[in-house]
Scaffold this motif. Structure first.
Motif, short mmCIF file in Angstrom:
data_model
loop_
_atom_site.label_atom_id
_atom_site.label_comp_id
_atom_site.label_asym_id
_atom_site.label_seq_id
_atom_site.Cartn_x
_atom_site.Cartn_y
_atom_site.Cartn_z
N ILE A 303 0.82 -1.21 0.00
CA ILE A 303 0.00 0.00 0.00
C ILE A 303 0.86 1.26 0.00
CG2 ILE A 303 -1.62 1.34 1.43
CD1 ILE A 303 -2.99 -1.24 2.17
N PRO A 304 1.99 1.34 0.73
CA PRO A 304 2.77 2.58 0.73
C PRO A 304 3.46 2.90 -0.59
CG PRO A 304 3.27 1.25 2.67
CD PRO A 304 2.49 0.39 1.73
N VAL A 305 3.50 2.00 -1.57
CA VAL A 305 4.19 2.28 -2.83
C VAL A 305 3.47 3.41 -3.55
CG1 VAL A 305 4.88 1.33 -5.06
CG2 VAL A 305 4.99 -0.10 -2.99
N PRO A 306 4.17 4.50 -3.88
CA PRO A 306 3.50 5.63 -4.53
C PRO A 306 3.11 5.32 -5.96
CG PRO A 306 5.86 6.03 -4.41
CD PRO A 306 5.60 4.75 -3.66
N GLU A 307 2.10 6.02 -6.42
CA GLU A 307 1.65 5.88 -7.80
C GLU A 307 2.06 7.12 -8.59
OE1 GLU A 307 -2.52 5.29 -7.62
OE2 GLU A 307 -2.37 3.19 -6.97
N GLY A 308 2.18 6.97 -9.89
CA GLY A 308 2.60 8.07 -10.74
C GLY A 308 1.48 9.04 -11.04
N PRO A 309 1.83 10.13 -11.67
CA PRO A 309 3.20 10.54 -12.03
C PRO A 309 3.96 11.11 -10.84
CG PRO A 309 1.63 12.20 -12.73
CD PRO A 309 0.81 11.09 -12.16
N ALA A 310 5.26 11.20 -10.95
CA ALA A 310 6.10 11.69 -9.86
C ALA A 310 5.90 13.18 -9.67
CB ALA A 310 7.57 11.39 -10.15
N SER A 311 5.81 13.59 -8.43
CA SER A 311 5.67 15.02 -8.10
C SER A 311 7.04 15.66 -7.99
CB SER A 311 4.92 15.18 -6.77
OG SER A 311 3.63 14.59 -6.84
N ALA A 312 7.06 16.98 -8.17
CA ALA A 312 8.35 17.69 -8.14
C ALA A 312 8.95 17.70 -6.74
CB ALA A 312 8.15 19.13 -8.64
N TRP A 313 8.11 17.69 -5.71
CA TRP A 313 8.64 17.77 -4.35
C TRP A 313 9.27 16.46 -3.89
CZ3 TRP A 313 6.97 14.56 -0.49
CH2 TRP A 313 5.79 13.87 -0.69
N TRP A 314 9.07 15.38 -4.63
CA TRP A 314 9.68 14.11 -4.24
C TRP A 314 11.20 14.21 -4.24
CZ3 TRP A 314 6.63 9.66 -7.12
CH2 TRP A 314 5.30 9.64 -6.63
N ALA A 315 11.77 15.06 -5.09
CA ALA A 315 13.23 15.21 -5.14
C ALA A 315 13.79 15.74 -3.83
CB ALA A 315 13.62 16.12 -6.30
N ALA A 316 12.96 16.45 -3.03
CA ALA A 316 13.43 16.96 -1.75
C ALA A 316 13.75 15.84 -0.76
CB ALA A 316 12.39 17.92 -1.15
N LEU A 317 13.22 14.65 -1.00
CA LEU A 317 13.51 13.53 -0.12
C LEU A 317 14.97 13.07 -0.20
CD1 LEU A 317 10.27 11.39 -0.67
CD2 LEU A 317 10.81 12.90 1.25
N LEU A 318 15.69 13.54 -1.22
CA LEU A 318 17.12 13.22 -1.31
C LEU A 318 17.92 13.87 -0.19
CD1 LEU A 318 17.68 13.54 -5.16
CD2 LEU A 318 17.45 11.45 -3.83
N LEU A 319 17.33 14.87 0.47
CA LEU A 319 18.02 15.48 1.60
C LEU A 319 18.13 14.53 2.79
CD1 LEU A 319 16.40 19.05 1.53
CD2 LEU A 319 18.67 18.36 0.69
N ILE A 320 17.28 13.49 2.82
CA ILE A 320 17.33 12.56 3.96
C ILE A 320 18.63 11.77 3.99
CG2 ILE A 320 16.23 10.51 4.95
CD1 ILE A 320 13.55 11.62 4.08
N PRO A 321 19.03 11.07 2.91
CA PRO A 321 20.33 10.39 2.98
C PRO A 321 21.51 11.34 3.11
CG PRO A 321 19.45 10.28 0.76
CD PRO A 321 18.35 10.81 1.62
N LEU A 322 21.37 12.54 2.52
CA LEU A 322 22.44 13.52 2.68
C LEU A 322 22.58 13.95 4.14
CD1 LEU A 322 24.56 15.35 1.35
CD2 LEU A 322 22.74 17.05 0.98
N ALA A 323 21.43 14.18 4.81
CA ALA A 323 21.48 14.56 6.22
C ALA A 323 22.04 13.44 7.09
CB ALA A 323 20.08 14.95 6.69
N VAL A 324 21.70 12.20 6.74
CA VAL A 324 22.26 11.06 7.48
C VAL A 324 23.77 11.01 7.34
CG1 VAL A 324 22.32 8.54 7.60
CG2 VAL A 324 20.13 9.72 7.39
N GLY A 325 24.28 11.24 6.13
CA GLY A 325 25.72 11.27 5.92
C GLY A 325 26.39 12.42 6.65
N VAL A 326 25.76 13.60 6.65
CA VAL A 326 26.32 14.75 7.36
C VAL A 326 26.39 14.48 8.86
CG1 VAL A 326 25.91 17.16 7.98
CG2 VAL A 326 25.66 16.43 5.61
#
Length: 511
Positions: A303-326
């Motif tokens: 159920i948690p799998v997102p459906e398309g099309p991809a939203s522009a704000w999804w790219a902001a989730l890349l800050l999560i692994p970056l923050a973990v690395g920092v």
């Protein structure tokens, strides 16, 4: 604390069951195959108890499922054998359907049971031979049961359409899983002894990087689990469609239980999506930058799998692994000697974190019947994880070195430290007492001290015929040693030592 006690504390590092092995006399070192009855019994329990527990749980689960669904019990042995193999990630073929994407919850539970049993059996100050026996005991029981299950599935192939992927894959998966369990159990109790087996010296930055990698992986999986829960409640309207193939309460319970068993697979896939890699469902894929349509299994776990099309704000989730690395880089910048010119601990953390997540992604992926291969894009996962953890860790390390005060390295103690602290104190007292006895023996063996030193029970000295017990601060008495050329000082009062009160020459101790 003496240097010997410090060496014992550094080299032992084990927090075992309290089993103490008596040292062998010189010239009578035990051979590697000799075992005491107590140690043999402990190794037998390590080999048998996790295997018997897992087998009993497997038989109970299979019987409950077969009785509730009205299946004939003649196929129960084959079902038990197939369940055992599936719990160890061994791919199975049922008819023409290949099941390589298997749930991770049973695998995690079995590995944890074996590691816990192994940790309880680690002795104090284990030798390499003892560690080898212990690792062999952890592997013996599961490998033997796997051989039995392979034989059962082979015999049942003519009755039930069930086949395994072969003995090489079965024994390989079981060997790798339980070797990891043995390493985890021994490392949790005797990390120093385990590191002593490495032929080269492990630098401090590598140890700090490995500890930071463990915390980095846990943070990444925690963020992925949180994102999964949030997405589940955001798409809760799909719940009715997920159970549309259920015809009764038994089907609903079965699908719910199956979804819980696949929950770690979903979390690992969510971690891959957060890093920017796509999760493949055969011809379809799901990622932060696009969703491609494809056939997906109908399970509540998806159920948690997102459906398309991809939203522009999804790219902001890349800050999560970056923050973990920092965050990992900040910790290393404060506790290690890393500097911009030599970020070895940071690179070690990034490499080990990526390797761990890659192994988890391989475990959580596989072939799923007609759908095809389901799992994270492994190549993109490696490239993106190294980038986020490496770059983010370097930025965090530089920030910590420039703006934050350094702290002492944080030691990772396990839950057994307090339990066995008294054993170490007793061990230190024993060696302290042993050191005192050696020093006392050395003093007794010195002939010069026996000749010149005479101890008296009563230190009273008779001065001018009077017994003086306490001297005032202004009064000093000096008695020259035999053969001394030093003259007494002028301000010393005349003192007369009465020889008759001293012990006779024949009664002098040490004569």
């Amino acid at each position: 604390m003496s240097s010997r006690n410090a060496l014992v504390r550094r080299t032992s590092g084990s927090r075992g069951t309290g089993e103490t092995v008596a040292p062998s006399p010189p010239g009578h070192d035990p051979v590697w195959w000799s075992l005491s009855p107590e140690r043999a019994r402990t190794l037998l329990l390590v080999a048998a108890r996790p295997t018997i527990t897992a087998l009993a749980a497997t038989v109970l689960l299979v019987l409950v499922v077969m009785l509730t669904t009205g299946t004939d019990l003649t196929s129960a042995p084959a079902a038990v054998a197939a369940t055992w193999l599936a719990a160890h990630q061994v791919p199975l073929t049922v008819g023409r359907t290949t099941l390589g994407l298997l749930p991770l919850v049973p695998t995690i539970v079995l590995v944890w049971l074996a590691a816990r049993e192994c940790a309880r059996a680690v002795p104090h100050r284990p030798t390499p031979v003892e560690l080898g026996w212990l690792a062999g005991a952890v592997l013996a029981g599961p490998l033997l049961m796997t051989a039995v299950c392979l034989a059962v599935t082979g015999d049942a192939a003519g009755v039930t359409p069930l086949e395994s992927s072969g003995p090489f894959a079965a024994f390989g998966w079981v060997f790798v899983l339980y070797l990891f369990a043995a390493a985890a159990g021994i490392g949790g109790r005797a990390w120093g002894s385990l590191c002593a087996l490495v032929p080269i010296e492990i630098p401090q930055w590598a140890v700090l990087g490995a500890r930071a990698a463990r915390r980095t992986v846990l943070r990444m999986l925690g963020c992925a689990a949180l994102a999964t829960v949030i997405s589940f409640f955001a798409h809760l309207s799909r719940l009715d469609g997920a159970f549309r193939q259920a015809h009764n309460v038994t089907d609903v319970l079965g699908m719910s239980l199956l979804s819980l068993l696949y929950l770690p697979n979903v979390v690992i896939g969510a971690a891959g999506i957060l890093s920017g890699a796509a999760v493949l469902f055969g011809a379809g894929s799901v990622g932060l930058f696009g969703v491609t349509g494809g056939h997906m299994p109908v399970l509540p776990a998806l159920i948690p799998v997102p459906e398309g099309p991809a939203s522009a704000w999804w790219a902001a989730l890349l800050l999560i692994p970056l923050a973990v690395g920092v965050l990992g880089g900040i910790e290393l910048g404060r506790t290690s000697d890393d500097r911009p010119g030599a970020p070895w601990a940071t690179l070690t953390c990034a490499a080990l974190s990526t390797l761990t997540l890659l192994m988890l992604a391989i475990l959580g992926s596989g072939q799923l019947g007609a759908i095809g291969w389901v799992g994270v894009d492994l190549l993109m996962l490696v490239v993106l994880m190294v980038t986020w953890f490496g770059f983010g860790g370097f930025v965090g390390m530089v920030f910590a070195r420039r703006f934050l005060a350094p702290t002492a390295p944080v030691e990772d103690y396990d839950e057994y430290d307090d339990e066995y602290e008294d054993d170490y104190d007793y061990e230190d007292d024993y060696y302290d007492e042993y050191d005192d006895e050696e020093e006392h023996d050395d003093e007794d063996d010195d002939p010069a001290e026996h000749t010149d030193a005479v101890e008296y029970d009563d230190p009273a000295v008779e001065v001018d015929g009077e017994l003086v017990e306490d001297f005032d601060d202004d009064l000093e008495v000096s008695i020259a040693a035999p053969g001394s050329t030093d003259e007494p000082a002028d301000d010393i009062v005349d003192a007369e030592v009465v020889e008759s009160d001293l012990p006779d020459e024949d009664e002098t101790p040490g004569r």
